[in-house]
Write an enzyme that holds these catalytic residues in place. Sequence first.
Site, PDB file in Angstrom:
ATOM      1  CB  THR A   8      -0.948  -0.003   1.203  1.00  0.00           C
ATOM      2  OG1 THR A   8      -1.860  -1.098   1.070  1.00  0.00           O
ATOM      3  CG2 THR A   8      -1.738   1.295   1.297  1.00  0.00           C
ATOM      4  CE  LYS A  11      -5.380  -0.155   3.973  1.00  0.00           C
ATOM      5  NZ  LYS A  11      -4.558  -1.052   3.125  1.00  0.00           N
ATOM      6  CG  ASP A  12      -1.751   5.952   8.792  1.00  0.00           C
ATOM      7  OD1 ASP A  12      -1.220   5.290   7.893  1.00  0.00           O
ATOM      8  OD2 ASP A  12      -1.719   5.610   9.995  1.00  0.00           O
ATOM      9  NE  ARG A  13      -0.531   1.122   4.508  1.00  0.00           N
ATOM     10  CZ  ARG A  13      -1.056   0.512   5.568  1.00  0.00           C
ATOM     11  NH1 ARG A  13      -0.965   1.079   6.753  1.00  0.00           N
ATOM     12  NH2 ARG A  13      -1.653  -0.658   5.440  1.00  0.00           N
TER      13      ARG A  13
END
Length: 542
Positions: free
Chosen positions: A81, A163-165
């Site tokens: 990811t 998601k943070d990423r």
Amino acid sequence: MIPRSLFRAAASLLPLLLAACATVTPSPERPRLVVLFVVDGLPQRQVTGYRPQLAPDGLARFLDRGAWYANANYTHAFTVTAAGHATLLTGATPSRTGIVGNEWRDPATGVEVYNTGDTAYRYIGNATQRLDGTSPRNLKADTVGDVLRRADPRAKVIGISGKDRGAILPAGHLGTAYMYMAQSGQFASSTYYMERHPAWVDAFNAARPADRWFKEQWRPLLPEAAYAGSLPDDSPWYGPRGGRLPMTMGAAADSAPNAAYYGSLLRSPFADQLALEFARAAIRGEQLGQDEVPDILVVSLSGHDYVNHAYSAESRLSHDHLLQLDRLLQGFFQDLDTLVGRDRYLAVLSADHGFTPLPEYTKSQGRDAGRVNLREMSARVNAELERSFGATPLVQVSPSSSLVVDRRLAAQRGLDLDRVAEVAREALLREPTIAAAYTRRELERGSLPDAPYFAAARRTWHPDVSGDVQYVLKQGWIATSNAATHGSPYPDDTHVPLLLWGPHWVRAGRVDTPVAPVDLAPTLARVLGLPPPPSSEGKPLP
């Protein structure tokens, strides 16, 4: 890390310098808004395989009236990811972005590092754990959005994700990221970007939109016969929790939404619906696409990855999830046409990686596949190193598909790091599940250009953050307790959709020329009248 204040100072000065040098000539036909959708964990085979069941104006808008690249493949070896999200708008592989995985071990200390982790910052209004993603500090490359904002600080660049990423890395150093908080059902930014949320974010969270699916069911869109080609529900490989539609959100014993419920939404279409609703609020709240200065909106839709990990891309749940997401995109396009104007925005859809098929399914088809126990593999490698050097454990497995030599122990024993890495590589290659392995020295020198997967391994490796032996598992083999995963250089994981729509800028039709996701950033830069990001390795799409 370069302080954000210096980025802002540079952003304020660069338009004057660029104007004086005449190095950027904005096109009068630039889109007012570029919208990039990243469907986490979507292999190209699902887009084409389910095409007859798509809605008229979701993914079909790209396939029927846009440009779609039928042969788009990532070129780095460890397809996960963070690495994919970092590539899409920098135009650079992990060898330049430094985002070699979701996590990795610092080669100097062996300590685990999270790709967007930064303890100097915290989530706004939500608890922050040590390895939570709060800033783009580890991203060593600029994005298209960074180039755009340096050219004109009035431009807005916003990243949104489950998601943070998925939010932070595409937003780059000068954009703003908002992440879904699985503990609270809110969307939050971090103090890297601001000290407090704007009013539109507070209003969105105050309405508690995530609560409305509590005790609701995820029901299949189509009759049972429509999923005949997919694995049936409750297949034995799904583990003790199983998986069946319809699926109720929230445990039977719970009387009100809680952290477990909010987290479970990520394995359903509802978290993606919520992300798109937050994106609508961002368009309104930030007035995206409403003036002559282009803006960039990235919406990373995380649900498909969670569903595929739990049930595999071959499952009925994954099949239905993509159809649900397709309908959500159709509704979002209709709103974009109204809010921004059908002829004023450019839409792009891609994925950060594909998905390796469920190993048990692959074996049932008569092909080699299976699961690797990395702890046991590491123990065997360390036993070989102990026989050679009299010290153990000399290596640790890094989550970035590599081995890291313990520099402290090696120094105590007076061992040569390169020799330790060579012996570790030789031990790895005796493992029946390893397809290739290369040492730090080989990767730094580029000395084996024709060796199997060497070019892909070199693109996935960065000298500052990667391990001392980079390895590749054999095709069909995975290392996880999930039903399925990704992270290989094989087409199941590298072959992703790359779709564009925008009649003023995109000629419709299928393109079979081989391309790569690194080509997207220079393409968008050209459309926006900008130079490509400095680290970009791609070339404009044909």
